[in-house]
Write a protein that holds these residues in place. Structure first.
Motif, PDB file in Angstrom:
ATOM      1  N   THR B  66       0.840  -1.198   0.000  1.00 45.91           N
ATOM      2  CA  THR B  66       0.000   0.000   0.000  1.00 45.91           C
ATOM      3  C   THR B  66       0.879   1.254   0.000  1.00 45.91           C
ATOM      4  O   THR B  66       0.654   2.192  -0.772  1.00 45.91           O
ATOM      5  N   ARG B 320     -16.796  -5.009   0.652  1.00 42.95           N
ATOM      6  CA  ARG B 320     -15.950  -3.820   0.821  1.00 42.95           C
ATOM      7  C   ARG B 320     -16.758  -2.707   1.503  1.00 42.95           C
ATOM      8  O   ARG B 320     -16.252  -2.003   2.370  1.00 42.95           O
ATOM      9  N   THR B 324     -16.071  -6.225   7.156  1.00 38.62           N
ATOM     10  CA  THR B 324     -15.115  -5.873   8.207  1.00 38.62           C
ATOM     11  C   THR B 324     -14.460  -4.510   7.959  1.00 38.62           C
ATOM     12  O   THR B 324     -14.205  -3.752   8.880  1.00 38.62           O
ATOM     13  N   TYR B 325     -14.164  -4.250   6.689  1.00 40.51           N
ATOM     14  CA  TYR B 325     -13.428  -3.028   6.387  1.00 40.51           C
ATOM     15  C   TYR B 325     -14.344  -1.863   6.013  1.00 40.51           C
ATOM     16  O   TYR B 325     -13.900  -0.869   5.461  1.00 40.51           O
ATOM     17  N   VAL B 328     -13.310   1.648   7.019  1.00 43.49           N
ATOM     18  CA  VAL B 328     -12.258   2.193   6.162  1.00 43.49           C
ATOM     19  C   VAL B 328     -12.875   2.689   4.860  1.00 43.49           C
ATOM     20  O   VAL B 328     -12.580   3.786   4.383  1.00 43.49           O
ATOM     21  N   PHE B 368      -5.421   4.908   2.518  1.00 41.81           N
ATOM     22  CA  PHE B 368      -6.372   3.876   2.913  1.00 41.81           C
ATOM     23  C   PHE B 368      -7.149   3.333   1.726  1.00 41.81           C
ATOM     24  O   PHE B 368      -7.571   2.184   1.737  1.00 41.81           O
ATOM     25  N   LEU B 372      -7.430  -0.489   1.041  1.00 40.70           N
ATOM     26  CA  LEU B 372      -8.736  -1.123   0.939  1.00 40.70           C
ATOM     27  C   LEU B 372      -8.823  -2.042  -0.272  1.00 40.70           C
ATOM     28  O   LEU B 372      -9.222  -3.206  -0.165  1.00 40.70           O
ATOM     29  N   VAL B 375      -6.376  -5.122   0.101  1.00 42.19           N
ATOM     30  CA  VAL B 375      -6.679  -6.108   1.146  1.00 42.19           C
ATOM     31  C   VAL B 375      -8.029  -6.789   0.919  1.00 42.19           C
ATOM     32  O   VAL B 375      -8.132  -8.007   1.044  1.00 42.19           O
ATOM     33  N   THR B 376      -9.056  -6.008   0.539  1.00 40.98           N
ATOM     34  CA  THR B 376     -10.370  -6.655   0.439  1.00 40.98           C
ATOM     35  C   THR B 376     -10.390  -7.730  -0.639  1.00 40.98           C
ATOM     36  O   THR B 376     -11.037  -8.768  -0.476  1.00 40.98           O
ATOM     37  N   ASN B 389      -9.038 -12.167   7.336  1.00 40.61           N
ATOM     38  CA  ASN B 389      -8.779 -10.739   7.458  1.00 40.61           C
ATOM     39  C   ASN B 389      -7.321 -10.455   7.752  1.00 40.61           C
ATOM     40  O   ASN B 389      -6.554 -11.345   8.088  1.00 40.61           O
ATOM     41  N   ILE B 391      -4.753  -7.345   9.585  1.00 37.12           N
ATOM     42  CA  ILE B 391      -4.506  -6.066  10.244  1.00 37.12           C
ATOM     43  C   ILE B 391      -2.997  -5.900  10.309  1.00 37.12           C
ATOM     44  O   ILE B 391      -2.292  -6.827  10.700  1.00 37.12           O
TER      45      ILE B 391
END
Lengths: 184, 444
Positions: B66, B320, B324-325, B328, B368, B372, B375-376, B389, B391
């Motif tokens: 990222t 998304r 969970t995210y 964000v 972010f 996003l 990661v998603t 997931n 973190i």
């Protein structure tokens, strides 16, 4: 310099002019009088100065094109040779030579070689790096990078530069100095 | 700038290099602390392995990648903007072009570190280069990761040369005007450039070609970075819109960072005369325009995901925005799409604290946003048994923060050593103004 006498550097006659336009005009006049080794020094590009100096058409675009073509064909050839000939690599059954997937890197090498050729071509054409030039011996010449417009006339070694001094004064230089090139 | 005298331009620019205020030391101190923190965290990663990060199956790309994408993105508003301002003959360029170009060089130098950190055994990074190695094996030129290596090394080389070339007349000027230990430095770097007509002529011919080459290069670099993702078949990544989407996002985040750096420079060195409210107004308009483009891209992505009818892709996008995210996601929407709308009002554009707040939001939001989408997709790909997931761990976050410190440190050192405004170009425009007023005496 095989003779026994101590070698002498060239003599530079420097004249300052109030404006860029005056400098270009003076440059033209001085060249017409038969002085050949004339150069202008200005803090920014003078337009109309090049024909006064008798400079030829720039080769910069050709250098850039040569770099671009080298980068383009060189980049493609590198990939074809490495992935297709020297060590044919089978990735997911794709043909060893797959030019389409080489296009992004070909583009990057084209741009890279274009820029490198412009940059190094520029240095070569400007004859840089130039560690020493007689004109920098003159303290007042420092203004050439800020607001001074200078004309330098190079004379043969040993010349006292009187003739050029008179000439520069006659075409309107506000200040004329003579500097000798140091050969040390 | 026409009301500022030449001597003043020179004096103010030299002051940015020679006068050091407590603000500068404070900023440098913060930068160095972040570098130390990040360096320590990286050293732990080198000694103990990538297990110290939060990366694991299925999310193998996280905060480090990222940060890489983020910094490559920020770099786009530097050289690109400078080159565009050059072609539009914009008077803004003399004031902001140099800092923008420096920003590009230092952001790429920062970005380039992160893939090296991310590979874990960082000392083997040279495996990505095509050299005749002992394994007698070349890399796979069909891989977008290899394209990326070429794109970024070309980009950093070309940006550095562009910066240096543009600075050459200024270095020659400083070599004659500055005293102390700096003089030998500038004398060597100016290479003996003496402003002869022959030199200027070559310079004037070469610089536009260079600037012209830089623009497509910058566009290509972020497109290639986007293909690192889009060339896969992963849901949420495998999309033709990715290249323009990345380039737009890059310019967007780059403008935000440029606003922050310029406002810092202006405040720290009292450059109000050069970096004027007009500059900020124009940057704010550009920021607003890019924000609208980003909103459009986000909407297109969602529309295409559901229109195309791929179940995996629909699930990724649904999750998304709601999974969970989701916090964000909505944070990103607010900072990138909603907050910049305030810039429709000229009062917001001309109120520097508001503009700075929005720029900070956009900078953080764009980091972010990359987080996003990376990661998603990995956390929610085709097979539901392979969902999980991610973190970032503390140490991983420290490595990322270290990058911000590293960038800030390089930039601060740069403005101490080199002129942050193009003195020579300012003079050129100044002389043009003077010559128009009094054709015969073009300097006062």
């Amino acid at each position: 310099m095989s003779t026994g006498t101590a070698p002498q550097g060239r003599t530079y006659v420097l004249g300052q002019f109030p404006t860029g336009a005056a400098l270009v005009k003076a440059c033209r006049q001085v060249r017409e009088k038969g002085f050949t080794d004339v150069d202008t020094h200005s803090p920014y590009p003078l337009h109309g100065g090049d024909e006064a100096l008798g400079l030829k058409r720039s080769v910069v675009p050709k250098v850039a094109l040569a770099g671009a073509l080298t980068g383009m064909f060189g980049g493609m050839a590198m990939m074809v040779w490495m992935n297709g000939i020297n060590w044919p690599m089978n990735v997911g059954g794709r043909p060893p030579i797959s030019p389409l997937s080489y296009i992004p890197i070909t583009f990057e090498t084209t741009v890279l070689l274009t820029s490198l050729s412009i940059f190094f071509g520029l240095l070569i054409m400007m004859r840089l790096p130039q560690p020493y030039h007689a004109v920098f011996e003159l303290e007042a010449f420092r203004s050439a990078v800020t607001d001074g417009f200078w004309l330098s006339v190079a004379q043969a070694p040993g010349s006292d530069g009187k003739e050029a001094v008179r000439e520069l004064e006659s075409v309107g230089a506000t200040q004329v100095s003579v500097v000798k090139e140091s050969l040390e | 700038m026409s009301e500022v005298s030449l001597a003043q331009i020179e004096k103010d620019t030299v002051a940015t290099m020679s006068e050091t205020t407590w603000r500068y030391w404070l900023a440098l101190g913060i930068a160095l602390s972040l570098v130390a923190l990040g360096g320590w965290a990286w050293s732990v990663a080198l000694r103990q392995g990538l297990g110290i990060t939060g990366l694991n199956e299925p999310v193998m790309w996280g905060a480090l990648i990222t940060t890489f994408v983020f910094f490559i993105g920020v770099s786009h508003s530097g050289t690109l903007v400078s080159a565009i301002l050059f072609f539009t003959r914009s008077p803004l360029r003399a004031a902001i072009g140099r800092s923008a170009e420096a920003m590009t060089v230092f952001t790429i130098m920062t970005a380039g570190l992160y893939p090296i950190v991310h590979i874990g055994r960082s000392w083997l990074f040279f495996f990505v280069l095509p050299y005749p190695n002992q394994r007698q094996l070349w890399m796979n030129f069909r891989s977008p990761l290899t394209w990326d290596v070429f794109a970024i090394t070309s980009y950093v080389t070309v940006s550095m040369l562009f910066l240096y070339m543009g600075m050459l007349p200024d270095l020659a000027l400083l070599a004659r005007q500055v005293k102390s230990w700096r003089r030998p430095l500038y004398r060597v770097l100016s290479l003996g450039f003496s402003g002869t007509d022959g030199e200027w002529r070559i310079f004037e011919k070469a610089y536009p070609i260079f600037a012209g080459v830089v623009i497509p290069l910058a566009v290509s670099v972020h497109s290639v970075v986007s293909w690192d993702f889009a060339m896969t078949v992963m849901p949420g990544w495998h999309s033709a819109i990715f290249a323009p989407y990345f380039v737009a996002g890059a310019i967007f985040s780059g403008i935000a960072v440029a606003v922050l750096l310029l406002s810092g420079l202006r405040r720290g060195y009292h450059l109000e005369r050069y970096i004027t409210p007009k500059h900020f107004d124009m940057l704010a308009k550009l920021l607003l325009a890019m924000s609208l483009v980003m909103t459009f891209v986000y909407a297109t992505e969602f529309f295409m995901a559901f229109y195309r009818g791929s179940k995996a892709e629909m699930e990724v996008f649904r999750w998304r925005a709601t999974g969970t995210y989701a916090p964000v996601f909505w944070g990103v929407v607010i900072s990138n799409s909603v907050a910049p709308l305030a810039l429709f009002w000229s009062r917001a554009r001309n109120h520097l604290p508001t503009l700075i707040t929005i720029s900070v939001l956009v900078t953080v939001g764009m980091w972010f946003e990359r987080f996003l989408f990376i990661v998603t997709t990995l956390a929610r790909s085709f097979v539901s048994q392979n969902w999980g997931n991610y973190i970032p761990s503390w140490k991983e976050s420290f490595i990322c923060l270290g990058g911000f410190g590293w960038f800030l440190m390089l930039f601060l050192i740069f403005i101490k050593l080199f002129p942050c405004m193009a003195i020579s170009e300012s003079m050129q425009s100044q002389h043009a103004v003077d010559a128009a007023v009094t054709p015969e005496a073009s300097h006062a």
